[in-house]
Design an enzyme around this catalytic site. Structure first.
Site, PDB file in Angstrom:
ATOM      1  N   LYS A  22       0.820  -1.217   0.000  1.00  0.00           N
ATOM      2  CA  LYS A  22       0.000   0.000   0.000  1.00  0.00           C
ATOM      3  C   LYS A  22       0.854   1.267   0.000  1.00  0.00           C
ATOM      4  O   LYS A  22       0.459   2.280  -0.557  1.00  0.00           O
ATOM      5  CB  LYS A  22      -0.928   0.006   1.207  1.00  0.00           C
ATOM      6  CG  LYS A  22      -2.007  -1.069   1.137  1.00  0.00           C
ATOM      7  CD  LYS A  22      -2.947  -0.941   2.313  1.00  0.00           C
ATOM      8  CE  LYS A  22      -3.929  -2.105   2.369  1.00  0.00           C
ATOM      9  NZ  LYS A  22      -4.683  -2.108   3.628  1.00  0.00           N
ATOM     10  N   LYS A  39      -4.400 -11.283  -5.774  1.00  0.00           N
ATOM     11  CA  LYS A  39      -5.627 -11.574  -5.025  1.00  0.00           C
ATOM     12  C   LYS A  39      -6.733 -10.596  -5.369  1.00  0.00           C
ATOM     13  O   LYS A  39      -6.460  -9.448  -5.732  1.00  0.00           O
ATOM     14  CB  LYS A  39      -5.346 -11.640  -3.524  1.00  0.00           C
ATOM     15  CG  LYS A  39      -5.169 -10.334  -2.881  1.00  0.00           C
ATOM     16  CD  LYS A  39      -5.109 -10.406  -1.363  1.00  0.00           C
ATOM     17  CE  LYS A  39      -5.030  -8.963  -0.933  1.00  0.00           C
ATOM     18  NZ  LYS A  39      -4.771  -8.628   0.389  1.00  0.00           N
ATOM     19  N   LYS A  86     -10.413  -5.017  -2.884  1.00  0.00           N
ATOM     20  CA  LYS A  86     -11.263  -3.827  -2.972  1.00  0.00           C
ATOM     21  C   LYS A  86     -10.518  -2.687  -3.645  1.00  0.00           C
ATOM     22  O   LYS A  86     -11.117  -1.791  -4.213  1.00  0.00           O
ATOM     23  CB  LYS A  86     -11.626  -3.342  -1.563  1.00  0.00           C
ATOM     24  CG  LYS A  86     -12.691  -4.143  -0.873  1.00  0.00           C
ATOM     25  CD  LYS A  86     -12.971  -3.536   0.512  1.00  0.00           C
ATOM     26  CE  LYS A  86     -12.987  -4.606   1.578  1.00  0.00           C
ATOM     27  NZ  LYS A  86     -12.447  -4.225   2.862  1.00  0.00           N
TER      28      LYS A  86
HETATM   29  P1  TYM Z   1      -9.897  -6.526   4.833  1.00  0.00           P
HETATM   30  O1  TYM Z   1     -10.955  -5.523   5.039  1.00  0.00           O
HETATM   31  O2  TYM Z   1      -8.848  -6.259   3.825  1.00  0.00           O
HETATM   32  O3  TYM Z   1     -10.505  -7.934   4.502  1.00  0.00           O
HETATM   33  C1  TYM Z   1     -11.499  -8.498   5.312  1.00  0.00           C
HETATM   34  C2  TYM Z   1     -11.389 -10.004   5.332  1.00  0.00           C
HETATM   35  O4  TYM Z   1     -11.477 -10.541   4.015  1.00  0.00           O
HETATM   36  C3  TYM Z   1     -10.351 -11.371   3.758  1.00  0.00           C
HETATM   37  N1  TYM Z   1      -9.991 -11.242   2.332  1.00  0.00           N
HETATM   38  C4  TYM Z   1      -9.844 -12.268   1.490  1.00  0.00           C
HETATM   39  N2  TYM Z   1      -9.988 -13.600   1.665  1.00  0.00           N
HETATM   40  C5  TYM Z   1      -9.790 -14.387   0.595  1.00  0.00           C
HETATM   41  N3  TYM Z   1      -9.466 -13.928  -0.631  1.00  0.00           N
HETATM   42  C6  TYM Z   1      -9.305 -12.607  -0.862  1.00  0.00           C
HETATM   43  N4  TYM Z   1      -9.003 -12.158  -2.076  1.00  0.00           N
HETATM   44  C7  TYM Z   1      -9.495 -11.708   0.237  1.00  0.00           C
HETATM   45  N5  TYM Z   1      -9.443 -10.358   0.372  1.00  0.00           N
HETATM   46  C8  TYM Z   1      -9.732 -10.097   1.655  1.00  0.00           C
HETATM   47  C9  TYM Z   1      -9.262 -10.866   4.671  1.00  0.00           C
HETATM   48  O5  TYM Z   1      -8.287 -11.856   4.910  1.00  0.00           O
HETATM   49  C10 TYM Z   1     -10.043 -10.493   5.902  1.00  0.00           C
HETATM   50  O6  TYM Z   1     -10.289 -11.629   6.710  1.00  0.00           O
HETATM   51  N6  TYM Z   1      -6.672  -5.855   8.552  1.00  0.00           N
HETATM   52  C11 TYM Z   1      -7.986  -6.412   8.253  1.00  0.00           C
HETATM   53  C12 TYM Z   1      -9.096  -5.782   9.063  1.00  0.00           C
HETATM   54  C13 TYM Z   1      -8.922  -5.889  10.532  1.00  0.00           C
HETATM   55  C14 TYM Z   1      -8.997  -7.086  11.292  1.00  0.00           C
HETATM   56  C15 TYM Z   1      -8.772  -6.702  12.648  1.00  0.00           C
HETATM   57  C16 TYM Z   1      -9.230  -8.426  10.984  1.00  0.00           C
HETATM   58  C17 TYM Z   1      -8.660  -4.873  11.388  1.00  0.00           C
HETATM   59  N7  TYM Z   1      -8.576  -5.357  12.656  1.00  0.00           N
HETATM   60  C18 TYM Z   1      -8.776  -7.621  13.696  1.00  0.00           C
HETATM   61  C19 TYM Z   1      -9.230  -9.347  12.034  1.00  0.00           C
HETATM   62  C20 TYM Z   1      -8.999  -8.961  13.367  1.00  0.00           C
HETATM   63  C21 TYM Z   1      -8.246  -6.162   6.781  1.00  0.00           C
HETATM   64  O7  TYM Z   1      -7.663  -5.325   6.158  1.00  0.00           O
HETATM   65  O8  TYM Z   1      -9.223  -6.871   6.251  1.00  0.00           O
END
Ligand code: TYM
Length: 334
Positions: A111, A197, A200
């Site tokens: 990022k 992957k 968003k």
């Molecule tokens: P975020 O918002 O990027 O994604 C949310 C969840 O979706 C999963 N994910 C995917 N799984 C499979 N294939 C993909 N292409 C894919 N893209 C996203 C992510 O692994 C995630 O589970 N840092 C985290 C948000 C967060 C969080 C936390 C998560 C903040 N605090 C505490 C767990 C516990 C994030 O950016 O997720």
């Protein structure tokens, strides 16, 4: 009951990767766990964001959790920024986290490159806030997609360091949570490049299936998605990443064993596979979209959910925060 905690950033529409990597598994296990699920709106501003959309997006993600089948009987749904303990614990953690632990976080590097010299400090300390999100609730497991593995390792390292430096061996301050990464769907790939992957932040909407995409758009995206010119579709061929991704998604969405799909697809061409895959996507997403519209139509209901969620989550979060502050030697307000 053991506890799970997880969250998603409300930065744009949720997509199939978010569903298969995270939300679907939350739903699958919710009977057996006390679930804490939140919208990571503090994390959402670590990249440039639109203030006129943040609150709305946060509500929409909450509605999507419920539409996907999260039940309030098992789950507490809340907004990260509604609970000040997250930011406060993140500060305390940032003071005990060696700077070099943040150096090689893959997501930061990816990022940061995009933002050049405007990259905010928050993007670097992002995983420290994530550690606070998690450890405040002392969960047993954290159900996430594959890309969060490194952040969870850091979370465990921070907890272990705090315990070691300020706790007693027989009575650790924080519990070390385990990641819970699904066997299937943990890394859903882009429709336009099977080696990246689904995300968003990809500028092309054609690269992903959003959970709210209408049937005709899904059809168009699948028609145009990247494939190859080999006849007969196979799993696990390193030279055919798109083929492996699409077959895997089809297998998960139709709930079939891998061997069945492999046998069915072995003689197929893309022209035959794509309509089947499109139908599978539409029939999984249609009921979710219907429930989503119903939930979004009742703003009062959603607000009540988040109000109740905050009350319950905040009590637990504050208990952990006090415990950590005591261990660090702070005086308590009187
Ligand atoms: P975020 O918002 O990027 O994604 C949310 C969840 O979706 C999963 N994910 C995917 N799984 C499979 N294939 C993909 N292409 C894919 N893209 C996203 C992510 O692994 C995630 O589970 N840092 C985290 C948000 C967060 C969080 C936390 C998560 C903040 N605090 C505490 C767990 C516990 C994030 O950016 O997720």
């Amino acid at each position: 009951k053991p506890r799970v905690l997880s969250g998603i950033q409300p930065t744009g529409e949720l997509h199939l990767g978010n569903y298969l990597g995270a939300i679907r598994n939350w739903v699958e296990i919710q009977q057996d766990y006390d679930s804490f699920l939140f919208m990571a709106d503090l994390h959402a501003i670590t990249v440039p964001h639109d203030p006129t959309k943040l609150a709305d997006n946060t509500y929409k993600v909450a509605a999507m959790y419920l539409a996907c089948g999260i039940s309030l009987e098992h789950a507490t749904v809340f907004v990260q920024s509604h609970i000040p303990a997250h930011t406060e614990l993140a500060w305390l953690f940032s003071c005990i986290t060696p700077l070099n632990w943040l150096d090689d976080m893959v997501q930061f590097k990816e990022k940061a490159i995009k933002q050049g010299e405007n990259v905010g400090t928050g993007l670097l300390t992002y995983p420290v806030l994530q550690a606070a999100d998690i450890l405040l609730y002392q969960p047993d497991k954290v159900p996430v997609g594959e890309d969060q593995k490194q952040h969870l390792e850091l979370t465990r390292d921070i907890a272990a360091r705090l315990n070691y430096q300020f706790g007693k061996e027989e009575q650790p301050i924080l519990k070390l949570p385990e990641p819970m990464i699904p066997k299937q769907g943990a890394r859903v790939m882009s429709l336009t490049d099977g080696t990246r992957k689904m995300s968003k932040s990809d500028p092309s909407d054609m690269s992903r299936i959003n959970l709210l995409d209408p049937p005709d758009l899904i059809e168009r995206k699948i028609k145009r998605c990247k494939t190859d010119s080999v006849r007969g579709l196979t799993f696990d061929d390193p030279d055919r990443p798109e083929c492996n991704n699409l077959l895997t998604l089809y297998m998960i969405l139709t709930n079939q064993p891998k061997e069945t799909v492999a046998a069915e697809a072995a003689e197929m061409g893309w022209g035959q596979f794509k309509p089947l895959f499109t139908d599978a996507l539409i029939s999984v997403l249609k009921p979710i979209q219907k429930r989503y519209d119903e939930i979004m139509a009742d703003e009062h209901y959603l607000k009540t959910v988040l109000h109740d969620g905050r009350e319950k989550a905040e009590t637990i979060a504050n208990q952990t925060l006090v415990k950590v502050k005591q261990a660090l030697g702070y005086s308590m307000p009187v």
